[in-house]
Design a protein around this motif. Structure first.
Motif, short mmCIF file in Angstrom:
data_model
loop_
_atom_site.label_atom_id
_atom_site.label_comp_id
_atom_site.label_asym_id
_atom_site.label_seq_id
_atom_site.Cartn_x
_atom_site.Cartn_y
_atom_site.Cartn_z
N SER A 24 9.90 3.67 0.81
CA SER A 24 9.53 2.27 1.08
C SER A 24 10.00 1.41 -0.09
N HIS A 25 10.38 0.20 0.24
CA HIS A 25 10.86 -0.72 -0.80
C HIS A 25 10.05 -2.00 -0.74
N PHE A 26 9.74 -2.58 -1.89
CA PHE A 26 8.93 -3.80 -1.94
C PHE A 26 9.44 -4.69 -3.07
N ARG A 27 9.76 -5.93 -2.72
CA ARG A 27 10.20 -6.89 -3.75
C ARG A 27 9.04 -7.79 -4.14
N SER A 45 10.43 1.09 -5.31
CA SER A 45 10.72 1.99 -4.20
C SER A 45 9.85 3.21 -4.40
N SER A 46 9.20 3.64 -3.32
CA SER A 46 8.22 4.73 -3.45
C SER A 46 8.32 5.69 -2.28
N THR A 47 7.91 6.91 -2.55
CA THR A 47 7.80 7.91 -1.49
C THR A 47 6.89 9.04 -1.97
N ARG A 48 6.59 9.95 -1.05
CA ARG A 48 5.70 11.08 -1.40
C ARG A 48 6.49 12.38 -1.36
N PHE A 49 6.11 13.27 -2.26
CA PHE A 49 6.76 14.58 -2.35
C PHE A 49 5.71 15.68 -2.26
N HIS A 50 6.19 16.80 -1.79
CA HIS A 50 5.43 18.04 -1.91
C HIS A 50 6.09 18.78 -3.08
N ILE A 51 5.31 19.10 -4.11
CA ILE A 51 5.89 19.75 -5.31
C ILE A 51 5.20 21.10 -5.49
N PRO A 52 5.68 22.13 -4.84
CA PRO A 52 4.94 23.39 -4.84
C PRO A 52 4.92 24.12 -6.19
N ASN A 53 6.06 24.18 -6.90
CA ASN A 53 6.10 24.99 -8.12
C ASN A 53 6.41 24.12 -9.32
N HIS A 54 5.38 23.73 -10.03
CA HIS A 54 5.68 22.89 -11.20
C HIS A 54 5.29 23.57 -12.50
N ASN A 55 5.41 24.86 -12.56
CA ASN A 55 5.24 25.64 -13.80
C ASN A 55 3.88 25.46 -14.47
N LEU A 113 2.87 11.03 -5.29
CA LEU A 113 3.46 9.73 -5.00
C LEU A 113 4.39 9.37 -6.16
N VAL A 114 5.64 9.05 -5.83
CA VAL A 114 6.58 8.62 -6.86
C VAL A 114 6.93 7.16 -6.60
N SER A 115 6.66 6.30 -7.57
CA SER A 115 7.07 4.90 -7.49
C SER A 115 8.07 4.63 -8.60
N LEU A 116 9.23 4.12 -8.20
CA LEU A 116 10.24 3.71 -9.18
C LEU A 116 10.27 2.19 -9.19
N GLY A 117 10.37 1.60 -10.37
CA GLY A 117 10.36 0.14 -10.46
C GLY A 117 11.52 -0.36 -11.30
N GLY A 146 0.80 -1.23 0.00
CA GLY A 146 0.00 0.00 0.00
C GLY A 146 0.83 1.27 0.00
N ASN A 147 2.13 1.16 0.24
CA ASN A 147 2.99 2.35 0.15
C ASN A 147 3.30 2.72 -1.30
N HIS A 148 2.95 1.84 -2.21
CA HIS A 148 3.37 2.03 -3.60
C HIS A 148 2.16 2.37 -4.47
N LEU A 149 2.48 2.79 -5.68
CA LEU A 149 1.43 3.21 -6.61
C LEU A 149 0.32 2.16 -6.70
N HIS A 150 -0.92 2.56 -6.53
CA HIS A 150 -2.06 1.65 -6.64
C HIS A 150 -3.14 2.31 -7.49
#
Ligand SMILES: Cc1cc2nc3c(=O)[nH]c(=O)nc-3n(C[C@H](O)[C@H](O)[C@H](O)COP(=O)(O)OP(=O)(O)OC[C@H]3O[C@@H](n4cnc5c(N)ncnc54)[C@H](O)[C@@H]3O)c2cc1C
Length: 457
Positions: free
Chosen positions: A296-299, A211-221, A252-256, A53-57
């Motif tokens: 978070s990391h998930f295999r 591997s996933s985490t959350r970001f605050h992205i205030p200025n994205h043009n 939410l950014v999930s890298l795979g 549940g920490n990852h992209l769903h």
């Protein structure tokens, strides 16, 4: 039978499959009890047994259609809780080494509104919304911190469950016990203990990690849509990433990555992996953003399919549903929708049984083939993508070369024809059966295109 099929049904596991199934069972039983071993908070959260549940769903169109039908107003409630609406496929840019596309294969190059809406949110929010909707039903009750330890069995019939609560053993008698215990379901072991055969398993070694985490992205043009993918075509590219706007104005950014090319869980490694994705887009957005939670990391080593439909004998009063039947490579986002569609198939069978003298007798023989039908399309689609990588291990579903040629021609046709694109998106989104790809007039269009290609046009 009358309007009801029994007094009590018990659902083991109160996650996605368990909640939707409880909703379906509530129409046919006086009381439905969900027993969940984890502690469940009354807010969106990831509980202990669902670290995925920490990852992209992402829930697919087909899954969302089932939830909307079972819970009137579901999408409005999800939005009110903070989910972000998206239009397929215009809000789904796919950044590839050769530029931006609007389909995963890269065939469609312009943003198109296919008239299909989805929502982006954390898995915790989706599950929380589903739980709230399910528990508004007066005959459904849910107990957390209540692990089911064994089934109550009489000869060849399951008659209830034994579970722990507050450290004390308890029992519930029920006419139907439904195991929605996820990939680690104990059903195969319980069957074995009862003297039945456990189902055969098909396993595909996909060796994938997130591997996933959350970001605050205030200025994205102002040019950042709510969802972006970064991928490259197989077999060359083993990495990908996704950036999704979720509730509370977070991203939410999930890298795979596959085959030991795993995304790291430390800050420097995570950012370096993002920088080395097949296209720079995602890294450019997050490089100056503020990370607001640990990584978070998930295999996920293997996809698993349990062939319950092949069993020739099965206990009365017992069924299995959701990831407990099929646990798909998560990269294709199919598991929750598959669970919802399986629950829907169960509902159709119960509806037939309600006025039949058969009642629940032989329900397993009716349900498992239907569940297998639901699962076969996502399993086949996922397996065929996975086997585009030679490192994938296991049994490839047999797909004749002429079918592959047909599908390639169909994919190419999506570039020119919006209706074809929509059909493909609906099939991949589990909203339509695979056979929709062979319906007229699509079939003739694809065959004409194949003829043109064969003739060198
Ligand atoms: C990294 C990752 C990403 C994913 N991304 C997506 C996605 O984008 N889209 C999508 O549709 N799917 C996705 N999935 C799949 C999705 O998570 C599952 O398909 C979905 O959770 C449905 O599972 P379930 O309810 O059957 O099982 P689970 O969610 O695993 O839940 C099983 C529940 O049963 C409980 N339980 C187990 N045993 C017992 C017991 N004996 N007694 C009481 N309770 C018990 C557990 O505590 C748990 O709560 C992803 C999976 C992974 C691993």
């Amino acid at each position: 039978m009358g309007e009801r099929l029994g007094e009590h049904a018990v659902v083991i596991g109160g996650s996605i499959a368990g909640l939707v199934s409880a909703r379906v069972l509530a129409d046919y039983f006086d009381v439905v009890t969900i027993l969940e071993r984890d502690h469940i908070e009354s807010r969106p959260a990831v509980h202990k047994s669902t670290p995925q549940g920490n990852h992209l769903h992402a829930i697919q169109v087909g899954g969302l259609q089932v939830l909307s039908a079972l819970y009137p107003g579901f999408c409005a409630k999800l939005c009110a809780m903070g989910a972000v609406p998206l239009r397929l496929t215009k809000d789904f840019p796919v950044y590839r080494p050769d530029g931006v596309a609007y389909s995963l294969t890269g065939a469609v190059r312009e943003p198109r509104d296919l008239g299909l809406e989805l929502y982006s949110q954390s898995r915790g929010l989706l599950e929380h919304c589903l739980r709230e909707c399910t528990l508004t039903l007066s005959n459904v009750r849910a107990q957390c911190d209540s692990p089911v330890e064994r089934l109550i069995v009489s000869k060849t019939r399951v008659e209830g469950v034994c579970y722990k609560s507050g450290g004390e053993p308890h029992t519930i008698r029920a006419e139907l016990v439904l195991d929605c215990g996820g990939r680690g379901s104990r059903a195969p072991r319980w069957l074995d203990e009862m003297g039945f055969t456990a189902p055969e398993e098909t396993i595909i070694g996909v060796d994938f990690a997130y591997s996933s985490t959350r970001f605050h992205i205030p200025n994205h043009n102002g040019d950042l849509g709510p969802f972006s993918f970064v991928v490259g075509p197989p077999p060359e590219y083993t990495r990908g990433g996704a950036l999704a706007q979720i509730e509370n104005d977070l991203w939410l950014v999930s890298l795979g990555g596959r085959f030991r090319d795993y995304p790291p869980a430390d800050e420097a490694g995570f950012m370096a992996f993002a920088q080395a994705l097949p296209a720079p887009r995602l890294y450019e957005i997050i490089k100056d953003a503020e990370r607001v939670e640990p990584i978070s990391h998930f295999r996920f080593p293997t996809s698993v399919l349990r062939q319950y439909e092949r069993l020739t004998s099965f206990p009365q009063g017992f069924l299995v549903l959701g990831d407990a039947i099929s646990s798909f490579n998560p990269v294709y986002g199919q598991g929750m929708s598959s669970a919802a569609l399986q629950a829907c198939a169960l509902g159709a069978i119960l509806a037939e049984r309600v006025n039949s003298p058969q009642g629940l007798d032989g329900i397993a023989a009716a349900f498992f083939p239907k569940a297998a039908e639901v699962v076969s399309t996502p399993w086949m689609l996922a397996a065929n993508f996975d086997f585009a990588y030679p490192q994938t291990t296991g049994t490839r579903p047999p797909v004749p070369p002429e079918i592959l040629r047909y599908l390639l021609a169909l994919d190419a046709l999506t570039a020119e024809d919006i209706e074809t694109h929509k059909t493909l998106v609906e099939v991949f989104g589990l909203a339509r059966p695979l056979s929709a790809l062979w319906e007229e007039p699509l079939r003739s269009q694809v065959l004409a295109r194949l003829n043109r290609t064969d003739n060198g046009a």
